[in-house]
Design an enzyme around this catalytic site. Structure first.
Site, PDB file in Angstrom:
ATOM      1  N   ARG A  52       0.836  -1.204   0.000  1.00  0.00           N
ATOM      2  CA  ARG A  52       0.000   0.000   0.000  1.00  0.00           C
ATOM      3  C   ARG A  52       0.874   1.258   0.000  1.00  0.00           C
ATOM      4  O   ARG A  52       0.578   2.234  -0.690  1.00  0.00           O
ATOM      5  CB  ARG A  52      -0.943  -0.015   1.213  1.00  0.00           C
ATOM      6  CG  ARG A  52      -1.978   1.107   1.167  1.00  0.00           C
ATOM      7  CD  ARG A  52      -3.076   0.916   2.194  1.00  0.00           C
ATOM      8  NE  ARG A  52      -2.596   1.063   3.563  1.00  0.00           N
ATOM      9  CZ  ARG A  52      -3.351   0.869   4.640  1.00  0.00           C
ATOM     10  NH1 ARG A  52      -4.612   0.513   4.510  1.00  0.00           N
ATOM     11  NH2 ARG A  52      -2.853   1.028   5.835  1.00  0.00           N
ATOM     12  N   LYS A 151      -2.880   6.573   0.944  1.00  0.00           N
ATOM     13  CA  LYS A 151      -2.825   6.901   2.370  1.00  0.00           C
ATOM     14  C   LYS A 151      -1.874   8.082   2.508  1.00  0.00           C
ATOM     15  O   LYS A 151      -0.683   7.930   2.770  1.00  0.00           O
ATOM     16  CB  LYS A 151      -2.370   5.682   3.175  1.00  0.00           C
ATOM     17  CG  LYS A 151      -2.707   5.808   4.651  1.00  0.00           C
ATOM     18  CD  LYS A 151      -2.649   4.464   5.325  1.00  0.00           C
ATOM     19  CE  LYS A 151      -2.669   4.623   6.831  1.00  0.00           C
ATOM     20  NZ  LYS A 151      -3.811   5.322   7.383  1.00  0.00           N
ATOM     21  N   GLU A 184     -16.577   5.925   5.019  1.00  0.00           N
ATOM     22  CA  GLU A 184     -15.829   5.270   6.096  1.00  0.00           C
ATOM     23  C   GLU A 184     -15.927   6.135   7.351  1.00  0.00           C
ATOM     24  O   GLU A 184     -16.526   7.211   7.319  1.00  0.00           O
ATOM     25  CB  GLU A 184     -14.368   5.067   5.690  1.00  0.00           C
ATOM     26  CG  GLU A 184     -13.647   6.370   5.359  1.00  0.00           C
ATOM     27  CD  GLU A 184     -12.207   6.158   4.878  1.00  0.00           C
ATOM     28  OE1 GLU A 184     -11.657   5.077   5.089  1.00  0.00           O
ATOM     29  OE2 GLU A 184     -11.652   7.103   4.312  1.00  0.00           O
TER      30      GLU A 184
END
Ligand code: PMP
Length: 287
Positions: A52, A151, A184
């Protein structure tokens, strides 16, 4: 005695772990990061986190200044230098030192640092009784503005939702996208249970592809529970049988109230408890 911090290419004392005021990570939130758990001295889901991180870096054209093997070694050294057995590692890569302009390519090298510390978990009581949340009025970043898979160090959108949660005396806020579908929580992924099946908002709705989310989906399917990735509305949250969040720090935590609507019988449900237990065993290498 402070922590040992990995900074650049070596471990330094906490007091010496400083970066420049010209670092674009600070000036523009230009950078990427990972939050990783250490269970029993082992870095949890290392491969998934590295994947990621490198994908986040690629998406914003930021070269991670170390290859995966060296980075894994740096992580391991930082964990060991701090004698961390159960804790949390924050791995950050910023764009590095530049000028006051936006141009990221004037920054010659990305800056990398790793902090391995103890973890501040939600109190045990919250896991037993379940947590209350609210719906945030702050809309989640549009996926076409900033892909949620990245992220990035840009957490202001989530912080605005977190402020709403704190103002309402609850620990978390649920964020919706511009179409009104659930994205989320400010720092966790959303799951619901209805009539025995699990429903999860897709990443395209505006959520990070959580590592915990992926593991919990897998564990649920192993238990023979159907998992459906689909858009959820605020109404779906209000009328579901069970509701829980997943994340590196929170693991699996039941939600028992949203916007004053009680979920199920007001206690974490059977599926939530089962998956929390399965996750615990998986994380501690017992399954
Ligand atoms: N969404 C957001 C916005 C997060 O910050 C996090 C925590 N990193 C998550 C979801 C959960 O992801 P993970 O399970 O990888 O920690």
């Amino acid at each position: 005695m402070g922590l040992k911090i990995w900074l650049g290419d070596k471990l330094v004392d906490e007091a010496d772990a400083k970066i420049s005021v010209f670092d674009h990570g600070l000036l523009y939130g230009d950078g990427v990061f990972e939050g990783i758990r250490v269970y029993n001295g082992n870095v949890f889901e290392l491969e998934a986190h590295l994947r990621r991180l490198y994908e986040s870096g690629k998406a914003i054209r930021l070269e991670i200044p170390m290859d995966e093997t060296r980075l894994a070694d740096a992580l391991e050294q930082t964990v060991q230098a701090n004698a961390l057995v159960d804790g949390y590692v924050r791995l950050v890569v910023t764009r590095g030192i530049g000028t006051l302009g936006l141009n990221p390519f004037v920054c010659e090298n990305g800056q990398l640092f790793i902090i391995a510390d103890n973890i501040q978990l939600y109190p045990e009581e919250l896991y037993e009784k379940g947590m209350k949340v609210i719906s945030a009025t702050t809309v989640r970043n549009h996926p076409l503005a900033l892909p949620p898979q990245i992220k990035s160090l840009n957490y202001l959108n989530n912080i605005l939702a977190k402020i709403e949660a704190i103002d309402n005396d609850v620990p978390e806020a649920i964020m919706y996208n511009r179409e009104g579908y659930v994205a989320e929580a400010s720092g966790d992924n959303v799951f619901t249970v209805k009539d025995g099946a699990i429903y999860v908002p897709p990443v395209e709705a505006g959520s990070l592809g959580g590592i915990t989310r992926g593991i919990v989906i897998r564990l649920a399917r192993q238990e023979g529970i159907e998992v459906i990735e689909t858009n959820l509305t605020r109404f779906d949250l209000y009328v579901c049988d069970e509701f829980f969040l997943t994340g590196t720090a929170a693991e699996v935590i039941g939600i028992v109230e949203i916007d004053g609507r009680v979920i199920g019988d007001g206690k974490p449900g059977a599926v939530t408890k089962l998956l929390r237990e399965k996750f615990f065993k998986y994380a501690h290498g017992k399954e």
